[in-house]
Design a protein around this motif. Sequence first.
Motif, PDB file in Angstrom:
ATOM      1  N   ALA A  18     116.063   6.462  16.497  1.00 46.12           N
ATOM      2  CA  ALA A  18     116.232   5.567  15.098  1.00 46.12           C
ATOM      3  C   ALA A  18     117.136   5.881  13.882  1.00 46.12           C
ATOM      4  N   ALA A  19     116.829   6.389  13.587  1.00 43.00           N
ATOM      5  CA  ALA A  19     117.431   7.496  12.243  1.00 43.00           C
ATOM      6  C   ALA A  19     118.783   7.427  12.640  1.00 43.00           C
ATOM      7  N   LYS A  20     119.234   8.614  13.932  1.00 42.03           N
ATOM      8  CA  LYS A  20     119.858   8.587  14.786  1.00 42.03           C
ATOM      9  C   LYS A  20     121.476   7.610  14.844  1.00 42.03           C
ATOM     10  N   MET A  21     120.299   5.918  15.406  1.00 39.20           N
ATOM     11  CA  MET A  21     121.642   4.960  15.690  1.00 39.20           C
ATOM     12  C   MET A  21     121.938   4.392  14.280  1.00 39.20           C
ATOM     13  N   ALA A  22     120.927   4.707  13.393  1.00 39.90           N
ATOM     14  CA  ALA A  22     121.480   4.470  12.277  1.00 39.90           C
ATOM     15  C   ALA A  22     121.955   4.537  11.749  1.00 39.90           C
ATOM     16  N   ALA A  23     122.737   6.146  11.621  1.00 41.26           N
ATOM     17  CA  ALA A  23     123.796   7.114  10.965  1.00 41.26           C
ATOM     18  C   ALA A  23     124.452   6.609  11.711  1.00 41.26           C
TER      19      ALA A  23
ATOM     20  N   GLY B 235     122.845   0.669  23.333  1.00 42.54           N
ATOM     21  CA  GLY B 235     123.702   1.628  22.736  1.00 42.54           C
ATOM     22  C   GLY B 235     123.238   1.559  21.697  1.00 42.54           C
ATOM     23  N   ALA B 236     124.022   1.847  20.604  1.00 43.70           N
ATOM     24  CA  ALA B 236     124.004   2.256  18.865  1.00 43.70           C
ATOM     25  C   ALA B 236     122.518   1.242  18.689  1.00 43.70           C
ATOM     26  N   ALA B 237     123.525  -0.447  18.939  1.00 44.71           N
ATOM     27  CA  ALA B 237     122.403  -0.848  17.985  1.00 44.71           C
ATOM     28  C   ALA B 237     121.361  -2.058  19.213  1.00 44.71           C
ATOM     29  N   GLY B 238     121.098  -0.846  20.227  1.00 44.24           N
ATOM     30  CA  GLY B 238     119.877  -1.429  21.271  1.00 44.24           C
ATOM     31  C   GLY B 238     118.627  -1.806  20.848  1.00 44.24           C
ATOM     32  N   SER B 239     117.984  -1.736  21.635  1.00 43.67           N
ATOM     33  CA  SER B 239     116.314  -1.669  22.263  1.00 43.67           C
ATOM     34  C   SER B 239     115.974  -0.310  22.261  1.00 43.67           C
ATOM     35  N   ILE B 240     114.643   0.012  21.278  1.00 41.54           N
ATOM     36  CA  ILE B 240     113.791   1.592  21.976  1.00 41.54           C
ATOM     37  C   ILE B 240     112.545   0.898  22.585  1.00 41.54           C
ATOM     38  N   LEU B 241     112.552   1.037  23.593  1.00 33.40           N
ATOM     39  CA  LEU B 241     111.746   0.300  24.650  1.00 33.40           C
ATOM     40  C   LEU B 241     111.179   1.984  24.991  1.00 33.40           C
ATOM     41  N   THR B 242     109.424   1.479  25.111  1.00 30.41           N
ATOM     42  CA  THR B 242     108.131   2.427  24.943  1.00 30.41           C
ATOM     43  C   THR B 242     108.398   2.565  27.029  1.00 30.41           C
ATOM     44  N   ALA B 243     107.840   4.335  27.082  1.00 29.70           N
ATOM     45  CA  ALA B 243     107.541   4.036  28.861  1.00 29.70           C
ATOM     46  C   ALA B 243     106.750   3.204  29.459  1.00 29.70           C
ATOM     47  N   GLU B 244     105.425   1.880  28.748  1.00 26.25           N
ATOM     48  CA  GLU B 244     105.309   0.979  29.190  1.00 26.25           C
ATOM     49  C   GLU B 244     106.273  -0.239  29.590  1.00 26.25           C
ATOM     50  N   GLN B 245     106.855  -0.322  28.131  1.00 24.10           N
ATOM     51  CA  GLN B 245     107.850  -1.192  28.911  1.00 24.10           C
ATOM     52  C   GLN B 245     108.889  -0.740  29.831  1.00 24.10           C
ATOM     53  N   CYS B 246     109.479   0.665  30.252  1.00 25.15           N
ATOM     54  CA  CYS B 246     110.213   0.917  30.869  1.00 25.15           C
ATOM     55  C   CYS B 246     109.366   0.386  32.598  1.00 25.15           C
ATOM     56  N   ARG B 247     108.330   0.736  32.773  1.00 25.57           N
ATOM     57  CA  ARG B 247     107.853  -0.038  34.002  1.00 25.57           C
ATOM     58  C   ARG B 247     107.300  -1.228  34.341  1.00 25.57           C
ATOM     59  N   LEU B 248     107.769  -2.017  33.308  1.00 25.25           N
ATOM     60  CA  LEU B 248     107.653  -3.749  33.528  1.00 25.25           C
ATOM     61  C   LEU B 248     108.706  -4.597  34.257  1.00 25.25           C
ATOM     62  N   PRO B 249     108.872  -5.036  35.422  1.00 24.97           N
ATOM     63  CA  PRO B 249     110.037  -5.628  35.645  1.00 24.97           C
ATOM     64  C   PRO B 249     110.838  -5.734  34.585  1.00 24.97           C
ATOM     65  N   LEU B 250     112.066  -5.658  35.285  1.00 23.15           N
ATOM     66  CA  LEU B 250     113.677  -5.991  34.555  1.00 23.15           C
ATOM     67  C   LEU B 250     113.913  -7.646  34.129  1.00 23.15           C
ATOM     68  N   ASP B 251     113.469  -8.195  35.192  1.00 27.32           N
ATOM     69  CA  ASP B 251     113.722  -9.232  34.248  1.00 27.32           C
ATOM     70  C   ASP B 251     112.630 -10.069  33.312  1.00 27.32           C
ATOM     71  N   ASP B 252     111.654  -9.758  33.714  1.00 31.13           N
ATOM     72  CA  ASP B 252     110.598  -9.974  32.113  1.00 31.13           C
ATOM     73  C   ASP B 252     111.467  -9.293  30.745  1.00 31.13           C
ATOM     74  N   LEU B 253     111.349  -8.161  30.885  1.00 25.04           N
ATOM     75  CA  LEU B 253     112.687  -7.673  29.495  1.00 25.04           C
ATOM     76  C   LEU B 253     113.093  -8.840  29.156  1.00 25.04           C
ATOM     77  N   LEU B 254     114.126  -8.919  30.396  1.00 25.23           N
ATOM     78  CA  LEU B 254     115.451  -9.775  30.119  1.00 25.23           C
ATOM     79  C   LEU B 254     115.155 -11.365  29.519  1.00 25.23           C
ATOM     80  N   ARG B 255     113.956 -11.328  29.711  1.00 28.14           N
ATOM     81  CA  ARG B 255     113.275 -12.828  29.625  1.00 28.14           C
ATOM     82  C   ARG B 255     112.765 -12.721  28.218  1.00 28.14           C
ATOM     83  N   ALA B 256     112.533 -11.950  27.853  1.00 25.64           N
ATOM     84  CA  ALA B 256     112.053 -11.540  26.589  1.00 25.64           C
ATOM     85  C   ALA B 256     112.631 -11.125  25.265  1.00 25.64           C
ATOM     86  N   GLY B 257     114.001 -11.181  25.345  1.00 21.88           N
ATOM     87  CA  GLY B 257     114.951 -10.642  24.612  1.00 21.88           C
ATOM     88  C   GLY B 257     115.445 -10.382  24.499  1.00 21.88           C
TER      89      GLY B 257
END
Length: 520
Positions: free
Chosen positions: A444-449, A400-422
């Motif tokens: 990011a500006a749209k999310m902040a807006a 959502g609006a205060a969420g995380s902006i993930l890169t394409a590389e992060q999208c290919r990482l195991p989901l559990d690894d992302l969750l463990r990373a916070g």
Amino acid sequence: MSNHLIRTIDGAVVNIVDDVLAHHDATSDRALEILLQLRDRLGGITDDVLVRVADGLKLSRAELYELATFYPSVRYHPTAVATRAAACEDLVCALVRSPHSAEEREATRDESYLCGGSACRGRCDSAQDVVGTGSNVVHADKANWRTLESYRSAGGYGYVERLRRGDVDAADVLAAIERSGSASSVVRKWRAVRDQHGEPVVIANASEGELGTFKDRHILERDPHGVIDAALVAIAVVGARRLIIYLRDDYDHLYRELQQVINEMRVAGLGADVEFDLRRSGGAYICGEETALIASLEGQRGRPREQPPFPTTHGLFGRPTLVQNIETLYRLRAAWGMRVEASLPVTRLLDPAVRIFSVSGRVCCPGVQLMASLPNIAALIAACGGMTEGEELGGVVLGGAAGSILTAEQCRLPLDDLLRAGIRIGSGSSVIVFAQRDDVRWIAAKMAAFLARESCGQCTPCRVGTSKMAGMLAGGPLDPVLMRSLAEVMREASICGLGRSAGQFLAGAAERLQGSAECR
């Protein structure tokens, strides 16, 4: 609102105002719903209408003016009524509408964090169809709406009837929820409300204002009885007699559907001892927070309250109050034996291993995805038909609006690894997909807006911090050190989760943009 605007209004309008007032108790807690019903019939609220409503409710005109101007769905304007809503300017619609590269965006960078079109209306899964139309209409498939007969044939309402007959008791229900592995917070809340003196209230929170989130709408469109069934069990357990369904105002089709569902239940003799109260939100994102939601139901501006005391002890008008969101209520039925039905995919949520995601943006088939096993975010995008034609994955906004902006590389990482990373999925499980050529800083500006607009303004760290954050991201060189400093203040000193999560988002944005082309 000026006194010179108080004048005799058109007789037909007077009749409409008086008719709406006559169908409600003349109490201040109904003020928002009265304004929304008048908006439905008049298109919006002018000063003349506001004055007559204030007098009818015996409220000061200033009080009602504050309410009307706080909630955007009221569509207040001093003298004129808009004939239709403006087109959405928030992230998903803007992203789908505008294919600009970073360089092209620089040439057309606007200041929509200060002013612009309408806010997100929860239509992110159909953004391609409604962008630029100003439409507020969803063409829901009535065939998908489950009937009472169908629900009861699957065992629906059987457990609450056993509970009321005395075949099982409240202790049995709470034990069943604990055994099912549902969130321990549910049992704690139900027990806390049950143990209080005074008659409690149960609220089903369907406001769902998070950016890019529409999962609760999906559940209610397909199986509304499943939600109400669980809410009736909650009512019986905590000893309440009133159920308030607090529905996002943009879901006008669901407002009509739920009215039909409640009438259908009354005819069938279900919930005869329960007062059903279907209320609409005023379009304020902050009212997803429990205490702000309660303030809204009391006829006030939706501003969070300091806790403790908690709603479970001092909620709606000081009464013990249980607030549960739609997904939680729907899933809880697995605890008392409701099972997945092959003919109704939404019932897969009765399986605790299944996650629900709201997917939108640059994918071929945006919408709700139910996933029992999700290796990574890239697999979720593939389940949505992959990227739109000619686009390459750039990343996603997760949560959502205060969420995380993930890169394409992060999208290919195991989901559990992302969750463990916070990395947080967020309560709305929102996934907004963008392409490689999309400008990350603009995103990011749209999310902040969005966050700046939706701040209730009550506390300085959030009110000033979100505004500064939006302005900072909208244009000019970025100072990552200043961004991190502002983020820390917002995280540590804001009253509620909006300001704290906005600070968390800003810290992540500073890290994401530092050293990149977007930082200059």
